[in-house]
Design a protein around this motif. Structure first.
Motif, PDB file in Angstrom:
ATOM      1  N   LEU A  31     -21.638 -10.756   3.121  1.00 19.43           N
ATOM      2  CA  LEU A  31     -20.890 -12.013   3.102  1.00 19.43           C
ATOM      3  C   LEU A  31     -19.521 -11.835   2.444  1.00 19.43           C
ATOM      4  CD1 LEU A  31     -23.767 -14.475   2.190  1.00 19.43           C
ATOM      5  CD2 LEU A  31     -22.562 -14.332   4.378  1.00 19.43           C
ATOM      6  N   ALA A  32     -19.475 -11.111   1.339  1.00 19.02           N
ATOM      7  CA  ALA A  32     -18.202 -10.905   0.642  1.00 19.02           C
ATOM      8  C   ALA A  32     -17.206 -10.150   1.522  1.00 19.02           C
ATOM      9  CB  ALA A  32     -18.431 -10.147  -0.663  1.00 19.02           C
ATOM     10  N   VAL A  33     -17.680  -9.094   2.164  1.00 15.48           N
ATOM     11  CA  VAL A  33     -16.797  -8.305   3.025  1.00 15.48           C
ATOM     12  C   VAL A  33     -16.354  -9.130   4.226  1.00 15.48           C
ATOM     13  CG1 VAL A  33     -16.735  -6.320   4.601  1.00 15.48           C
ATOM     14  CG2 VAL A  33     -17.653  -6.057   2.301  1.00 15.48           C
ATOM     15  N   TYR A  34     -17.275  -9.817   4.847  1.00 13.64           N
ATOM     16  CA  TYR A  34     -16.913 -10.574   6.047  1.00 13.64           C
ATOM     17  C   TYR A  34     -16.018 -11.760   5.717  1.00 13.64           C
ATOM     18  CZ  TYR A  34     -17.334 -10.792  11.010  1.00 13.64           C
ATOM     19  OH  TYR A  34     -17.052 -10.702  12.333  1.00 13.64           O
ATOM     20  N   GLU A  35     -16.276 -12.423   4.585  1.00 15.06           N
ATOM     21  CA  GLU A  35     -15.413 -13.535   4.180  1.00 15.06           C
ATOM     22  C   GLU A  35     -14.005 -13.027   3.877  1.00 15.06           C
ATOM     23  OE1 GLU A  35     -17.840 -15.027   1.006  1.00 15.06           O
ATOM     24  OE2 GLU A  35     -18.899 -16.431   2.318  1.00 15.06           O
ATOM     25  N   LYS A  36     -13.892 -11.864   3.240  1.00 16.73           N
ATOM     26  CA  LYS A  36     -12.581 -11.271   2.958  1.00 16.73           C
ATOM     27  C   LYS A  36     -11.887 -10.879   4.253  1.00 16.73           C
ATOM     28  CE  LYS A  36      -9.597  -9.658  -0.016  1.00 16.73           C
ATOM     29  NZ  LYS A  36      -8.881 -10.526  -0.924  1.00 16.73           N
ATOM     30  N   ARG A  37     -12.627 -10.306   5.159  1.00 16.59           N
ATOM     31  CA  ARG A  37     -12.069  -9.905   6.454  1.00 16.59           C
ATOM     32  C   ARG A  37     -11.532 -11.109   7.202  1.00 16.59           C
ATOM     33  NH1 ARG A  37     -14.846  -8.314  11.868  1.00 16.59           N
ATOM     34  NH2 ARG A  37     -13.140  -7.219  12.864  1.00 16.59           N
ATOM     35  N   ILE A  38     -12.268 -12.189   7.177  1.00 14.05           N
ATOM     36  CA  ILE A  38     -11.840 -13.405   7.866  1.00 14.05           C
ATOM     37  C   ILE A  38     -10.567 -13.954   7.217  1.00 14.05           C
ATOM     38  CG2 ILE A  38     -12.458 -15.815   8.295  1.00 14.05           C
ATOM     39  CD1 ILE A  38     -15.373 -14.818   8.624  1.00 14.05           C
ATOM     40  N   SER A  39     -10.508 -13.939   5.895  1.00 15.34           N
ATOM     41  CA  SER A  39      -9.326 -14.472   5.215  1.00 15.34           C
ATOM     42  C   SER A  39      -8.092 -13.603   5.462  1.00 15.34           C
ATOM     43  CB  SER A  39      -9.580 -14.611   3.716  1.00 15.34           C
ATOM     44  OG  SER A  39      -9.654 -13.351   3.093  1.00 15.34           O
ATOM     45  N   ILE A  40      -8.277 -12.295   5.586  1.00 17.23           N
ATOM     46  CA  ILE A  40      -7.139 -11.401   5.831  1.00 17.23           C
ATOM     47  C   ILE A  40      -6.679 -11.499   7.281  1.00 17.23           C
ATOM     48  CG2 ILE A  40      -6.455  -8.965   6.006  1.00 17.23           C
ATOM     49  CD1 ILE A  40      -8.212  -8.458   3.545  1.00 17.23           C
ATOM     50  N   LEU A  41      -7.615 -11.433   8.195  1.00 16.66           N
ATOM     51  CA  LEU A  41      -7.262 -11.463   9.615  1.00 16.66           C
ATOM     52  C   LEU A  41      -6.915 -12.863  10.098  1.00 16.66           C
ATOM     53  CD1 LEU A  41      -9.884  -8.979  11.078  1.00 16.66           C
ATOM     54  CD2 LEU A  41      -7.488  -8.540  10.498  1.00 16.66           C
ATOM     55  N   ASP A  42      -7.391 -13.858   9.377  1.00 15.22           N
ATOM     56  CA  ASP A  42      -7.095 -15.256   9.665  1.00 15.22           C
ATOM     57  C   ASP A  42      -7.320 -15.618  11.136  1.00 15.22           C
ATOM     58  OD1 ASP A  42      -6.336 -17.825   8.838  1.00 15.22           O
ATOM     59  OD2 ASP A  42      -4.301 -17.520   9.606  1.00 15.22           O
ATOM     60  N   HIS A  43      -8.436 -15.143  11.669  1.00 19.91           N
ATOM     61  CA  HIS A  43      -8.733 -15.596  13.022  1.00 19.91           C
ATOM     62  C   HIS A  43      -9.841 -16.634  12.969  1.00 19.91           C
ATOM     63  CE1 HIS A  43     -11.404 -11.931  12.919  1.00 19.91           C
ATOM     64  NE2 HIS A  43     -12.280 -12.799  13.360  1.00 19.91           N
ATOM     65  N   GLY A  44      -9.704 -17.586  13.828  1.00 18.23           N
ATOM     66  CA  GLY A  44     -10.617 -18.716  13.812  1.00 18.23           C
ATOM     67  C   GLY A  44     -12.016 -18.352  14.254  1.00 18.23           C
TER      68      GLY A  44
END
Length: 140
Positions: free
Chosen positions: A67-80
């Motif tokens: 969850l931590a890695v995926y949440e960080k990835r989502i925040s960096i890549l900022d894709h919906g």
């Protein structure tokens, strides 16, 4: 007087002494066995509990890390993400965060672990993450 002589002769019988000794030793052996068995059972239970606790901790830690890695990835890549994926991510985060870190008695552990496992599979599907069970690695 005659009855006293019969009881005296009965107690002098060597077979009575052997029978009594055997019963005494069987009772003592039974008691010693129960005591030894209880001590071994306690030790085995402790070892099994520690092993299972470690396995559950590793699984929960894996989910937290994912969850931590995926949440960080989502925040960096900022894709919906789809609304369903965001909801699944939030539900998984809620399940993982409310799982007790130290609870000697947690009767719902099996139900919560099963729920977490099923939600994790749904989450992986929604996020497009492929879990390879043979190598226990994730592909994004």
């Amino acid at each position: 007087v005659h009855g006293d002589q019969d009881s005296l002769h009965m107690s002098d019988d060597p077979f009575d002494a052997v029978l009594s000794l055997e019963q005494t030793l069987v009772a003592q052996g039974h008691g010693d066995g129960r005591t030894h068995g209880a001590a071994l059972g306690l030790q085995e239970g402790h070892e099994l509990g520690a092993t299972k606790g470690l396995q559950v901790g590793e699984e929960i830690g894996f989910y937290e890390g994912f969850l931590a890695v995926y949440e960080k990835r989502i925040s960096i890549l900022d894709h919906g993400l789809s609304e369903r994926a965001v909801k699944a991510l939030g539900k998984m985060r809620s399940l993982v965060s409310r799982f007790p870190k130290a609870a000697p008695l947690y009767p719902e552990i099996n139900e919560d672990l099963l729920l977490m496992r099923s939600k994790f599979k749904v989450l992986c599907s929604l996020l497009g993450a492929q879990l390879h069970t043979s190598t226990t690695t994730l592909n994004f």
